[in-house]
Design an enzyme around this catalytic site. Structure first.
Site, PDB file in Angstrom:
ATOM      1  N   CYS A 175       0.837  -1.217   0.000  1.00 22.53           N
ATOM      2  CA  CYS A 175       0.000   0.000   0.000  1.00 22.53           C
ATOM      3  C   CYS A 175       0.864   1.257   0.000  1.00 22.53           C
ATOM      4  CB  CYS A 175      -0.911   0.012   1.228  1.00 22.53           C
ATOM      5  SG  CYS A 175      -2.013  -1.404   1.303  1.00 22.53           S
TER       6      CYS A 175
HETATM    7  C1  BEZ Z   1       0.548  -4.628   1.789  1.00 21.65           C
HETATM    8  O1  BEZ Z   1       0.032  -3.576   1.462  1.00 21.65           O
HETATM    9  O2  BEZ Z   1       1.751  -4.778   1.747  1.00 21.65           O
HETATM   10  C2  BEZ Z   1      -0.293  -5.770   2.255  1.00 21.65           C
HETATM   11  C3  BEZ Z   1      -1.485  -5.534   2.913  1.00 21.65           C
HETATM   12  C4  BEZ Z   1      -2.225  -6.593   3.357  1.00 21.65           C
HETATM   13  C5  BEZ Z   1      -1.784  -7.891   3.122  1.00 21.65           C
HETATM   14  C6  BEZ Z   1      -0.613  -8.122   2.410  1.00 21.65           C
HETATM   15  C7  BEZ Z   1       0.137  -7.040   1.962  1.00 21.65           C
END
Ligand code: BEZ
Length: 211
Positions: free
Chosen positions: A45
């Site tokens: 994210c």
């Molecule tokens: C991420 O944004 O890195 C992420 C968020 C939730 C689960 C896996 C990755």
């Protein structure tokens, strides 16, 4: 029920990192890109929001307002966004909706309980100036989205809203397009003065009309 293409994007009121908004009012007559991310302080994210901030000018050039959401609260968003600047070098220059009670996430069916009980998946909604949903995409949490692809799709959506054309596989802005079947052969010369190549009776190619 999930939202489908052509549905009106549901309106809502929410707090965001740029103040409270009424969604439809905030969109005004612009196109909108509304996308969810699973959670603040997560690595994928962080890269996605940074990339979107970097590309904000490209969205603006196309008349598209960008807005993100997760089910975190405003205080969390505000603690996280400086990290995005640290990592990507870009200030987060668009609002992030705070949705701790999941009101908006549920309205847009962004929580897929068999993938995650609590977090939103990576949903994307492109919304037209008529407030109708023009595109939906859903990616899992583990796969970051390709924001150049979103710009490419928006180019296609905006072009095909204006002209009776469709865009072929892997099309990019500036390349030839397909005349839609609704246009009769008799009307081709008037509608597509740059010329039309008849590859098959149902596959007629023309240079992009607005270039
Ligand atoms: C991420 O944004 O890195 C992420 C968020 C939730 C689960 C896996 C990755």
């Amino acid at each position: 029920m999930s939202l489908r293409l052509g549905d009106i994007a549901p309106d809502f009121e929410a707090d965001t990192t740029q103040g409270p908004i009424k969604f439809h009012e905030w969109l005004g007559n612009s196109w909108g890109l509304f996308f969810s991310h699973p959670a603040d302080f997560t690595p994928v994210c962080t890269t996605e929001l940074g990339r979107t901030a970097l590309l904000k000018g490209d969205f603006e050039k196309r008349g598209v307002k960008v807005i993100a959401i997760s089910v975190d609260d405003l205080e969390s968003h505000n603690r996280w966004t400086p990290d995005i600047k640290d990592v990507t070098g870009t200030e987060v220059n668009f609002p992030i909706v705070a949705d701790p009670d999941r009101k908006v996430a549920e309205l847009y069916d962004m929580i897929h309980p068999n993938a995650s009980e609590k977090a939103t998946v990576r949903s994307v909604f492109v919304i037209g100036p008529d407030k109708k949903i023009k595109l939906t995409l859903t990616y899992p949490a583990s796969t970051g989205r390709n924001f150049q692809e979103l710009l490419r799709v928006i180019d296609s959506l905006q072009l095909t809203a204006q002209y009776q054309v469709a865009t072929p596989a892997d099309w990019k802005d500036g390349e030839d397009v397909i005349v839609t079947p609704a246009v009769s052969n008799d009307a081709l010369e008037e509608k597509f003065p740059k010329g039309v190549t008849h590859v098959k009776p149902y596959l007629r190619i023309t240079p992009q009309p607005n270039k």
